[in-house]
Design a protein around this motif. Structure first.
Motif, PDB file in Angstrom:
ATOM      1  N   TYR A 168     -12.145  -0.977   0.925  1.00 45.68           N
ATOM      2  CA  TYR A 168     -11.218  -1.371  -0.132  1.00 45.68           C
ATOM      3  C   TYR A 168     -11.970  -2.032  -1.285  1.00 45.68           C
ATOM      4  CZ  TYR A 168      -7.448  -0.515   3.200  1.00 45.68           C
ATOM      5  OH  TYR A 168      -6.584   0.070   4.092  1.00 45.68           O
ATOM      6  N   TYR A 203      -7.330  -7.923   1.497  1.00 51.87           N
ATOM      7  CA  TYR A 203      -8.277  -6.813   1.495  1.00 51.87           C
ATOM      8  C   TYR A 203      -9.689  -7.218   1.064  1.00 51.87           C
ATOM      9  CZ  TYR A 203      -4.034  -4.018   1.820  1.00 51.87           C
ATOM     10  OH  TYR A 203      -2.839  -3.480   2.233  1.00 51.87           O
ATOM     11  N   ASP A 249      -4.015  -8.167  -4.542  1.00 48.93           N
ATOM     12  CA  ASP A 249      -4.655  -8.904  -3.444  1.00 48.93           C
ATOM     13  C   ASP A 249      -4.695 -10.414  -3.688  1.00 48.93           C
ATOM     14  OD1 ASP A 249      -5.705  -9.023  -0.925  1.00 48.93           O
ATOM     15  OD2 ASP A 249      -7.776  -8.659  -1.541  1.00 48.93           O
ATOM     16  N   ILE A 256      -4.214  -8.791   8.859  1.00 53.99           N
ATOM     17  CA  ILE A 256      -5.195  -7.983   8.144  1.00 53.99           C
ATOM     18  C   ILE A 256      -5.626  -6.800   8.991  1.00 53.99           C
ATOM     19  CG2 ILE A 256      -7.531  -7.965   7.188  1.00 53.99           C
ATOM     20  CD1 ILE A 256      -7.112 -10.914   6.477  1.00 53.99           C
ATOM     21  N   LYS A 295      -2.838  -4.088  -2.399  1.00 56.48           N
ATOM     22  CA  LYS A 295      -4.298  -3.972  -2.371  1.00 56.48           C
ATOM     23  C   LYS A 295      -4.901  -3.961  -3.780  1.00 56.48           C
ATOM     24  CE  LYS A 295      -4.173   1.106  -1.869  1.00 56.48           C
ATOM     25  NZ  LYS A 295      -4.496   2.227  -0.963  1.00 56.48           N
ATOM     26  N   ALA A 312     -12.084  -6.400   3.772  1.00 54.06           N
ATOM     27  CA  ALA A 312     -11.744  -5.246   4.597  1.00 54.06           C
ATOM     28  C   ALA A 312     -12.587  -4.038   4.185  1.00 54.06           C
ATOM     29  CB  ALA A 312     -10.265  -4.922   4.465  1.00 54.06           C
ATOM     30  N   THR A 354      -4.699  -2.925   7.629  1.00 49.86           N
ATOM     31  CA  THR A 354      -5.805  -2.305   6.897  1.00 49.86           C
ATOM     32  C   THR A 354      -6.604  -1.346   7.765  1.00 49.86           C
ATOM     33  OG1 THR A 354      -7.395  -4.068   7.407  1.00 49.86           O
ATOM     34  CG2 THR A 354      -6.017  -4.348   5.426  1.00 49.86           C
ATOM     35  N   ASN A 355      -6.400  -1.405   9.073  1.00 50.10           N
ATOM     36  CA  ASN A 355      -7.131  -0.537   9.974  1.00 50.10           C
ATOM     37  C   ASN A 355      -6.698   0.917   9.786  1.00 50.10           C
ATOM     38  OD1 ASN A 355      -7.185   0.948  12.778  1.00 50.10           O
ATOM     39  ND2 ASN A 355      -8.809  -0.601  12.839  1.00 50.10           N
ATOM     40  N   LYS A 356      -7.643   1.785   9.480  1.00 54.18           N
ATOM     41  CA  LYS A 356      -7.328   3.174   9.160  1.00 54.18           C
ATOM     42  C   LYS A 356      -6.695   3.904  10.343  1.00 54.18           C
ATOM     43  CE  LYS A 356      -8.851   3.152   4.920  1.00 54.18           C
ATOM     44  NZ  LYS A 356      -7.896   3.265   3.777  1.00 54.18           N
ATOM     45  N   ASP A 373       0.861  -1.188   0.000  1.00 52.96           N
ATOM     46  CA  ASP A 373       0.000   0.000   0.000  1.00 52.96           C
ATOM     47  C   ASP A 373       0.899   1.241   0.000  1.00 52.96           C
ATOM     48  OD1 ASP A 373      -1.802   2.032   0.399  1.00 52.96           O
ATOM     49  OD2 ASP A 373      -2.877   1.051   2.041  1.00 52.96           O
TER      50      ASP A 373
END
Length: 700
Positions: free
Chosen positions: A306, A300, A295, A248, A292, A303, A252-254, A216
């Protein structure tokens, strides 16, 4: 004519303005011995027109004549090629980038690329390369955990023994915990060392320890940054799923991603407060299979926020970002990988204008607010795209995008071989200087190939071959603007440590073991290399830990952890002294360079401007030598005094000052085996120094 007094280059003393543009009035100077020349003629080509102009004698000083040519550059000019013809009593000589010759130059003409300008802050800047996972673990809470995920046929491994050697077979999945907090903790160490620029190996989200397989581009990896939210579970012993909930959730957690980006902004801000710039590693030729957009490992797929990746959905918005081939959906592994690796999908720029714009936006993003990085190092930059035409088109757009966002940003490229076509002012600023620094210096001082894969003893101490290689490769790649910002490394993440090369052991850690990289190393030779590095034109770049005496064969052994607490303190002190000499001597940042004749096995050269000069002598012989060296090429008076500011040999090093008298333009002194000597002259302080030494010399 006295050939050793003939001189011109494209430094400020001989070319003003230093980076001329069409419409500017340019001033060209040429130096020769006083009354030696009858005529000095500038021969130049602007477009197809060949012009000869006789230069006017401007003034005489200290036994030298200085000639001047002044002319306004036409508005439609691009690149001007030029050389000099010097006519004396009964002989005609030519002067080009090699120096004096007896024939009309061809390949080695001076090149004035109009409008080519590189950042002044980067000229001669002392850089420090950090492979983040192995530098310092400042925040154990963000460490990659054992069994957190699977990658390249194995599970991630958290290494808890900081001193453990890297695994020759599985290092890509080994994580020691180095992070940005660790860098933040050691910024004062880097400032004290004298570092002016940090070059980070890749920082963006990635499943490997090296991160050249970007997942990413929009975010800093939370394992280097901050992990706030962590709700996942580790892989179980018998879990055969490709994805791992723990991984994950972390990447991927903002909240994690935004906090990690903010930490990077803090690192840059704190570095800037200490006078240290920061450049990032941009891996834009290929990404990773975890990316991403692809993948492949379904990181993702479910998630939030995405879009589906090209590998798992036929209607993915990222389908054209890659080159798929051979059959209908599902594609499986039928996509182009860099060098055939399916973990490194090659990006298909020609197939997607959206991808091109996205990467251009990434180039802008990280040199802009709130991050304010100071530039990019570009991985395998010449491989990007599927044609040279597209490659050049993209890098022109990239330069325009980055420089628009940050006009003072630096753009360096990784490149082997001729970089001539990319260094014309519209694409890269410069390159990692393998061909005109790392390779020839390594062969000259150690005889080793830069991976420690071969030994060529016949190249050791061959001054002529060393100089010719440095000048030939340099003339092909660089003009003055690009040469002064070229990244001059002794070691890096792709090659063996320079200190290991000094033991002449051919091999790698998988066949020779780790201890073999440490045995029989010659620190005096390492100090010779550092002396050249800190006095040669360009940006001297230290690979983390080289200053602390780190050893290692080529990767992964060159990626050992920094030896906090067990550093070679003498080697650190030597680096600090040489960095100080480099930073306080203007001629070592932007001055001219000339070769000085010192005999077999002895490399001697000078860096100088109209005010000061530095003389460097490297004796590769295994015995004491006494040499008479003419200093006429430096343009200093025939009667002068030099001060020794550094001397290194097999017993150690000293910075205690010693004074040496130059008589009739000659310096006579002895040089020990494996020695490196740095002496300096300053025209302004010469009178005061004379008074000082006459009263204080015998008190030292």
């Amino acid at each position: 004519m006295r050939r050793d007094r003939l001189f011109h280059d494209m430094t400020l003393d001989f070319l003003q303005p230093p980076h001329p543009k069409p419409g500017n009035t340019v001033f060209l100077h040429f130096r020769c011995g006083q009354d030696d020349a009858k005529k000095v003629i500038l021969v130049y080509r602007n477009g197809v027109q060949l012009v000869e102009e006789e230069m006017k004698k401007h003034h005489s000083e200290d036994g030298y004549d200085y000639y001047l040519f002044k002319e306004k550059i036409p508005e439609n000019s691009d690149t001007i090629y030029y050389y000099f013809r010097i006519e004396g009593d009964g002989e005609t000589l030519y002067y080009d980038r090699r120096g004096v010759s007896f024939s009309v130059p061809d390949y080695y003409k001076f090149r004035m690329i109009l409008g080519y300008e590189t950042p002044d802050w980067a000229k001669g800047a002392v850089m420090y390369q950090i492979f983040v996972d192995r530098f310092r673990n400042g925040d154990p809470s963000n460490d990659v955990l054992t069994d957190e995920y699977k990658y390249v046929g194995g599970r991630s491994i958290q290494v808890t023994n900081w001193k453990k050697y890297p695994d020759p077979d599985g290092d890509i999945r080994e994580f020691y915990g180095g992070d940005l907090q660790g860098v933040l903790d050691k910024l004062d160490y880097l400032k004290d060392l004298g570092i002016e620029v940090i070059y980070f190996n890749p920082l963006f989200v990635s499943p490997s320890c090296h991160k050249y397989d970007t997942q990413d581009y929009d975010h800093i990896d939370p394992h280097f940054g901050v992990i706030i939210t962590d709700n996942g579970d580790l892989l179980e012993e018998n879990d055969e799923n490709r994805n791992a909930t723990c991984y994950i959730d972390r990447v991927t957690n903002k909240e994690n991603l935004e906090a990690s980006d903010a930490l990077f902004a803090k690192v840059v801000s704190e570095a800037h407060k200490r006078g240290i710039r920061v450049i990032l590693d941009g891996v834009f030729n290929h990404c990773g299979s975890f990316n991403k957009w692809m993948d492949k490992e379904r990181i993702y797929e479910n998630a939030r926020g995405y879009e589906p990746g090209a590998y798992i959905a036929k209607n993915s918005p990222y389908h054209d970002y890659f080159s798929f081939y051979g059959g209908e959906w599902p594609y499986n592994n039928n996509y182009e990988g860099w060098w055939g690796y399916d973990t490194l999908p090659k990006l298909n720029y020609e197939g997607s204008k959206k991808l091109e714009n996205y990467i251009l936006d990434i180039g802008r993003k990280w040199v802009s607010a709130p991050y304010y990085a100071d530039g990019w190092r570009l991985d395998v930059a010449a491989d990007l795209g599927h044609s040279s035409e597209y490659n050049h088109s993209f890098w022109k757009k990239f330069r325009e995008a980055v420089k628009e966002a940050n006009p003072d940003a630096l753009i360096l490229a990784e490149h082997y071989g001729s970089a001539h076509e990319w260094l014309k002012g519209g694409e890269w600023d410069s390159v990692m200087n393998y061909d005109a620094f790392m390779e020839p210096l390594t062969y000259f001082l150690t005889g080793m190939e830069k991976h420690s894969d071969e030994f060529h003893g016949e190249l050791m101490g061959d001054v002529n071959r060393f100089w010719d290689t440095m000048i030939t490769a340099g003339a092909d790649n660089f003009v003055q603007e690009s040469a002064l910002v070229a990244m001059n490394e002794l070691s890096n993440h792709d090659h063996s440590r320079f200190l290991t090369r000094t033991n002449h052991v051919v091999g790698r850690c998988g066949t020779k073991g780790f201890i073999a990289a440490e045995e029989g190393v010659r620190k005096a030779v390492m100090r010779q290399a550092v002396t050249v590095q800190m006095t040669w034109p360009g940006a001297p770049t230290i690979y983390y830990g080289d200053e602390a005496g780190m050893c290692g064969f080529t990767d992964p052994d060159n990626r050992r952890t920094y030896p906090w607490g067990t550093e070679d303190q003498e080697m650190i002190r030597f680096h600090k002294e040489m960095i100080h000499i480099h930073k306080t001597s203007v001629e070592l940042k932007t001055g001219s360079i000339v070769r000085l004749d010192a005999g077999d096995g002895v490399l001697a050269f000078g860096r100088f401007n109209r005010i000061s000069a530095t003389v460097v002598v490297i004796n590769t012989n295994e015995y004491l030598t006494v040499n008479e060296i003419s200093l006429a090429p430096l343009g200093i008076p025939d009667e002068a005094r030099l001060i020794r500011v550094m001397e290194s040999n097999n017993k150690g090093f000293t910075t205690d000052p010693l004074s040496y008298t130059v008589k009739n333009g000659k310096l006579v002194r002895a040089y020990g085996s494996d020695s490196a000597v740095v002496l300096q002259y300053n025209r302004i302080t010469a009178v005061n120094e004379e008074a000082f030494w006459s009263t204080n010399f015998f008190r030292m």
